[in-house]
Design a protein around this motif. Structure first.
Motif, PDB file in Angstrom:
ATOM      1  N   CYS A 198      -9.839  23.548  -6.989  1.00 23.16           N
ATOM      2  CA  CYS A 198      -8.184  23.683  -6.644  1.00 23.16           C
ATOM      3  C   CYS A 198      -7.383  23.036  -7.581  1.00 23.16           C
ATOM      4  CB  CYS A 198      -8.112  23.008  -5.167  1.00 23.16           C
ATOM      5  SG  CYS A 198      -8.790  23.863  -3.861  1.00 23.16           S
ATOM      6  N   LEU A 199      -6.439  23.689  -8.083  1.00 26.68           N
ATOM      7  CA  LEU A 199      -5.518  22.915  -9.137  1.00 26.68           C
ATOM      8  C   LEU A 199      -4.441  21.973  -8.642  1.00 26.68           C
ATOM      9  CD1 LEU A 199      -5.049  26.055 -11.229  1.00 26.68           C
ATOM     10  CD2 LEU A 199      -6.752  24.547 -11.321  1.00 26.68           C
ATOM     11  N   GLN A 200      -4.498  20.872  -9.278  1.00 24.34           N
ATOM     12  CA  GLN A 200      -3.643  19.832  -8.981  1.00 24.34           C
ATOM     13  C   GLN A 200      -2.748  19.125  -9.879  1.00 24.34           C
ATOM     14  OE1 GLN A 200      -3.391  19.588  -5.807  1.00 24.34           O
ATOM     15  NE2 GLN A 200      -5.240  20.488  -4.830  1.00 24.34           N
ATOM     16  N   PRO A 201      -1.714  19.959 -10.365  1.00 24.13           N
ATOM     17  CA  PRO A 201      -0.742  19.408 -11.153  1.00 24.13           C
ATOM     18  C   PRO A 201       0.061  18.392 -10.804  1.00 24.13           C
ATOM     19  CG  PRO A 201      -0.039  21.428 -10.668  1.00 24.13           C
ATOM     20  CD  PRO A 201      -1.466  21.380 -10.023  1.00 24.13           C
ATOM     21  N   PRO A 202       0.953  17.689 -11.400  1.00 23.32           N
ATOM     22  CA  PRO A 202       2.012  16.680 -11.087  1.00 23.32           C
ATOM     23  C   PRO A 202       3.088  17.707 -10.641  1.00 23.32           C
ATOM     24  CG  PRO A 202       1.143  16.283 -13.052  1.00 23.32           C
ATOM     25  CD  PRO A 202       0.715  17.383 -13.205  1.00 23.32           C
ATOM     26  N   GLY A 203       3.838  17.120  -9.672  1.00 22.36           N
ATOM     27  CA  GLY A 203       5.103  17.742  -9.140  1.00 22.36           C
ATOM     28  C   GLY A 203       6.372  16.880  -9.460  1.00 22.36           C
TER      29      GLY A 203
ATOM     30  N   ARG B 166      -0.131  14.218  -5.200  1.00 27.68           N
ATOM     31  CA  ARG B 166       0.136  15.330  -4.328  1.00 27.68           C
ATOM     32  C   ARG B 166      -0.602  14.942  -3.336  1.00 27.68           C
ATOM     33  NH1 ARG B 166      -1.108  20.995  -5.901  1.00 27.68           N
ATOM     34  NH2 ARG B 166       0.839  21.677  -4.954  1.00 27.68           N
ATOM     35  N   ARG B 167      -0.108  15.446  -2.307  1.00 27.66           N
ATOM     36  CA  ARG B 167      -0.892  15.217  -0.839  1.00 27.66           C
ATOM     37  C   ARG B 167      -1.899  16.467  -0.809  1.00 27.66           C
ATOM     38  NH1 ARG B 167       0.920  16.367   5.357  1.00 27.66           N
ATOM     39  NH2 ARG B 167      -0.975  17.245   6.164  1.00 27.66           N
ATOM     40  N   SER B 168      -1.529  17.495  -1.571  1.00 27.21           N
ATOM     41  CA  SER B 168      -2.600  18.587  -1.787  1.00 27.21           C
ATOM     42  C   SER B 168      -3.986  18.196  -2.408  1.00 27.21           C
ATOM     43  CB  SER B 168      -2.023  19.715  -2.715  1.00 27.21           C
ATOM     44  OG  SER B 168      -2.988  20.725  -2.836  1.00 27.21           O
ATOM     45  N   THR B 169      -4.008  17.014  -3.138  1.00 28.13           N
ATOM     46  CA  THR B 169      -5.294  16.539  -3.672  1.00 28.13           C
ATOM     47  C   THR B 169      -6.359  16.065  -2.437  1.00 28.13           C
ATOM     48  OG1 THR B 169      -4.350  15.649  -5.764  1.00 28.13           O
ATOM     49  CG2 THR B 169      -6.166  14.739  -4.874  1.00 28.13           C
ATOM     50  N   PHE B 170      -5.589  15.456  -1.640  1.00 32.00           N
ATOM     51  CA  PHE B 170      -6.572  15.146  -0.449  1.00 32.00           C
ATOM     52  C   PHE B 170      -6.809  16.330   0.466  1.00 32.00           C
ATOM     53  CE2 PHE B 170      -4.434  11.720  -2.230  1.00 32.00           C
ATOM     54  CZ  PHE B 170      -5.456  10.483  -2.271  1.00 32.00           C
ATOM     55  N   ASP B 171      -5.793  17.209   0.618  1.00 29.56           N
ATOM     56  CA  ASP B 171      -6.234  18.551   1.180  1.00 29.56           C
ATOM     57  C   ASP B 171      -7.228  19.339   0.916  1.00 29.56           C
ATOM     58  OD1 ASP B 171      -4.307  18.036   3.312  1.00 29.56           O
ATOM     59  OD2 ASP B 171      -2.779  19.086   1.973  1.00 29.56           O
ATOM     60  N   SER B 172      -7.336  19.439  -0.621  1.00 28.74           N
ATOM     61  CA  SER B 172      -8.457  20.016  -1.076  1.00 28.74           C
ATOM     62  C   SER B 172      -9.733  19.397  -1.037  1.00 28.74           C
ATOM     63  CB  SER B 172      -8.140  20.401  -2.792  1.00 28.74           C
ATOM     64  OG  SER B 172      -8.354  19.168  -3.508  1.00 28.74           O
ATOM     65  N   ILE B 173      -9.835  17.884  -1.242  1.00 28.95           N
ATOM     66  CA  ILE B 173     -11.158  17.364  -0.828  1.00 28.95           C
ATOM     67  C   ILE B 173     -11.477  17.597   0.398  1.00 28.95           C
ATOM     68  CG2 ILE B 173     -11.955  14.937  -0.560  1.00 28.95           C
ATOM     69  CD1 ILE B 173     -10.281  14.021  -2.771  1.00 28.95           C
TER      70      ILE B 173
ATOM     71  N   LEU C 220       0.911  -1.270   0.085  1.00 30.39           N
ATOM     72  CA  LEU C 220      -0.051  -0.094   0.156  1.00 30.39           C
ATOM     73  C   LEU C 220       0.974   1.282  -0.008  1.00 30.39           C
ATOM     74  CD1 LEU C 220      -2.444  -1.016   2.689  1.00 30.39           C
ATOM     75  CD2 LEU C 220      -2.667  -1.669   0.269  1.00 30.39           C
ATOM     76  N   THR C 221       0.845   1.992  -0.940  1.00 35.45           N
ATOM     77  CA  THR C 221       1.579   3.124  -1.212  1.00 35.45           C
ATOM     78  C   THR C 221       0.938   4.486  -1.567  1.00 35.45           C
ATOM     79  OG1 THR C 221       3.555   4.074  -2.534  1.00 35.45           O
ATOM     80  CG2 THR C 221       2.004   2.275  -3.466  1.00 35.45           C
ATOM     81  N   ILE C 222       1.412   5.731  -1.435  1.00 34.14           N
ATOM     82  CA  ILE C 222       0.792   6.820  -1.631  1.00 34.14           C
ATOM     83  C   ILE C 222       0.708   7.157  -3.175  1.00 34.14           C
ATOM     84  CG2 ILE C 222       1.377   7.916   0.532  1.00 34.14           C
ATOM     85  CD1 ILE C 222       3.725   9.439  -0.972  1.00 34.14           C
ATOM     86  N   GLU C 223       1.620   6.393  -3.958  1.00 36.78           N
ATOM     87  CA  GLU C 223       1.523   6.551  -5.368  1.00 36.78           C
ATOM     88  C   GLU C 223       2.058   5.254  -6.067  1.00 36.78           C
ATOM     89  OE1 GLU C 223       2.928  10.030  -7.494  1.00 36.78           O
ATOM     90  OE2 GLU C 223       3.774   8.477  -9.074  1.00 36.78           O
ATOM     91  N   SER C 224       0.864   4.693  -6.846  1.00 29.35           N
ATOM     92  CA  SER C 224       1.329   3.225  -7.362  1.00 29.35           C
ATOM     93  C   SER C 224       1.855   3.655  -8.940  1.00 29.35           C
ATOM     94  CB  SER C 224       0.118   2.295  -7.416  1.00 29.35           C
ATOM     95  OG  SER C 224      -1.153   2.915  -8.112  1.00 29.35           O
ATOM     96  N   GLY C 225       1.922   2.477  -9.551  1.00 32.41           N
ATOM     97  CA  GLY C 225       2.414   2.437 -10.884  1.00 32.41           C
ATOM     98  C   GLY C 225       1.799   1.541 -11.551  1.00 32.41           C
ATOM     99  N   PRO C 226       2.502   1.125 -12.859  1.00 34.64           N
ATOM    100  CA  PRO C 226       1.590  -0.101 -13.660  1.00 34.64           C
ATOM    101  C   PRO C 226       1.851  -1.397 -12.815  1.00 34.64           C
ATOM    102  CG  PRO C 226       3.947   0.546 -14.380  1.00 34.64           C
ATOM    103  CD  PRO C 226       3.702   1.490 -13.341  1.00 34.64           C
TER     104      PRO C 226
END
Length: 367
Positions: free
Chosen positions: A243-248, A253-260, A143-149
């Motif tokens: 709230c704009l959530q571009p890649p960094g 981004r954690r900001s996605t969940f802050d905005s929600i 379980l990770t904050i960002e997965s991949g393929p």
């Protein structure tokens, strides 16, 4: 990192004379890299633990993969970065529990993105460790904050700073977000990432600055910025419709969940920032809770952010915001330390339910 370990990984409690009682009792200076500590503490309080791991439905491995790797990411050779993961796998595969499903019923948590554990060569200049490329590690679910393929990595929410201890506190917060005055059409909190060529963030900041006060910018490159202050971020997001959530540095981004959490409708510029990530948490129909703008179209000048967002009707905004607010219980990590009241089906609960279903499916496919 030591100060953030307190309060079971939530970090220091936020005490502010400017904040209401709801803020003071449930908000913490939570560092995103503490997810492993937060999750481990919740696992120790999980109501369905068994002392007999041979009969367990799934087995949690309390290895702090991200915190361990963090010690050796800069200035160390690859063997140092790989050593703990290698030792862990060698220890695990000697246990009788491992042989039940050869590790397919084991899972762990990482507060770093999945890519950090998939270094493809032994060159010192290459980033991360090779932990997830070890043959036995491929059987583990992470379980990770960002997965991949990779099918054995599952994305879970970044920890926010809000850790309520009861459903009533969640409901109070949701109702508060429904009644917010939101004078800004959209906002962005972040840095421009000047080292990245053709940065989406550079375009976003330019659009924000030229939006004739429709946008509020919190520039994290500026001197004395307050981007790490949860209260300042919440004040920005709860005063914004979008709230704009571009890649960094990575797609998410954690900001996605802050905005929600602030009832602010997220705007994404890459599908990998949310839509292909948090499948256990976010609706499949992403247009119900978010807006998508192509980063390519933005850079080519084919779309302007304010023109795109202005076309969203008031009824659509109301419906999307309500969907965002309904998501709040699913993306927070509740405070179970009191043992009296609890937040049901929060991010931890949904993660465990997802793991159990996944292991059950894997167990069936092995028969």
């Amino acid at each position: 990192m030591c100060e953030y370990v307190q309060n079971s990984g939530f970090g220091p409690r936020i005490i502010s004379s400017e904040a209401s009682g709801l803020w003071n009792s449930n908000w913490f200076w939570t560092n995103q890299f503490m997810l492993e500590v937060i999750f481990h503490d919740r696992m120790k309080k999980y109501k369905c633990l068994t002392n007999d791991s041979l009969v367990a439905s799934a087995i949690f491995v309390p290895y702090y993969a991200g915190l361990d790797l963090r010690r050796y990411l800069w200035g160390f050779n690859t063997s140092m970065r790989d050593s703990s993961g290698f030792d862990l796998i060698n220890w695990l595969k000697q246990k009788p529990q491992w042989k039940t499903m050869w590790g397919k019923d084991h899972f762990l948590v990482s507060s770093r993105i999945a890519r950090d554990f998939r270094r493809k060569s032994d060159r010192k200049s290459d980033w991360g460790s090779n932990f997830r490329f070890l043959p036995e590690s491929k059987n583990l679910s992470m379980l990770t904050i960002e997965s991949g393929p990779w099918e054995n990595d599952i994305a879970v929410p970044y920890p926010t700073s809000f850790h309520p201890s009861s459903d009533d506190q969640v409901l109070q917060w949701q109702n508060l977000m429904r009644t917010q005055n939101r004078p800004y059409l959209f906002s962005f909190a972040g840095a421009s990432r000047t080292r990245q060529k053709n940065s989406t963030r550079k375009e976003i900041i330019r659009h924000c600055q030229s939006s004739n006060k429709l946008c509020k910018l919190l520039d994290c490159n500026s001197v004395g910025h307050e981007c790490d202050d949860p209260l300042k971020l919440m004040n920005l997001f709860r005063s914004s419709i979008f709230c704009l959530q571009p890649p960094g540095d990575s797609l998410t981004r954690r900001s996605t969940f802050d905005s929600i959490l602030a009832g602010c409708i997220p705007v994404f510029f890459h599908p990998g920032s949310a839509y292909t990530q948090y499948l256990w948490y976010l609706p499949k129909n992403y247009s119900n809770y978010s807006v998508f703008i192509s980063a390519t179209d933005l850079k080519l000048g084919k779309v302007r952010i304010e023109e795109k967002l202005v076309t969203v009707s008031k009824d659509e905004v109301t419906s999307m915001r309500e969907e965002v607010i309904r998501l709040i219980p699913r993306i927070i990590y509740g405070d179970r330390r009191s043992g009296v009241e609890s937040v049901e089906d929060d991010a931890f609960d949904l993660a465990i339910k997802g793991v159990l279903k996944r292991v059950d499916r894997l167990r069936g496919s092995d028969l």
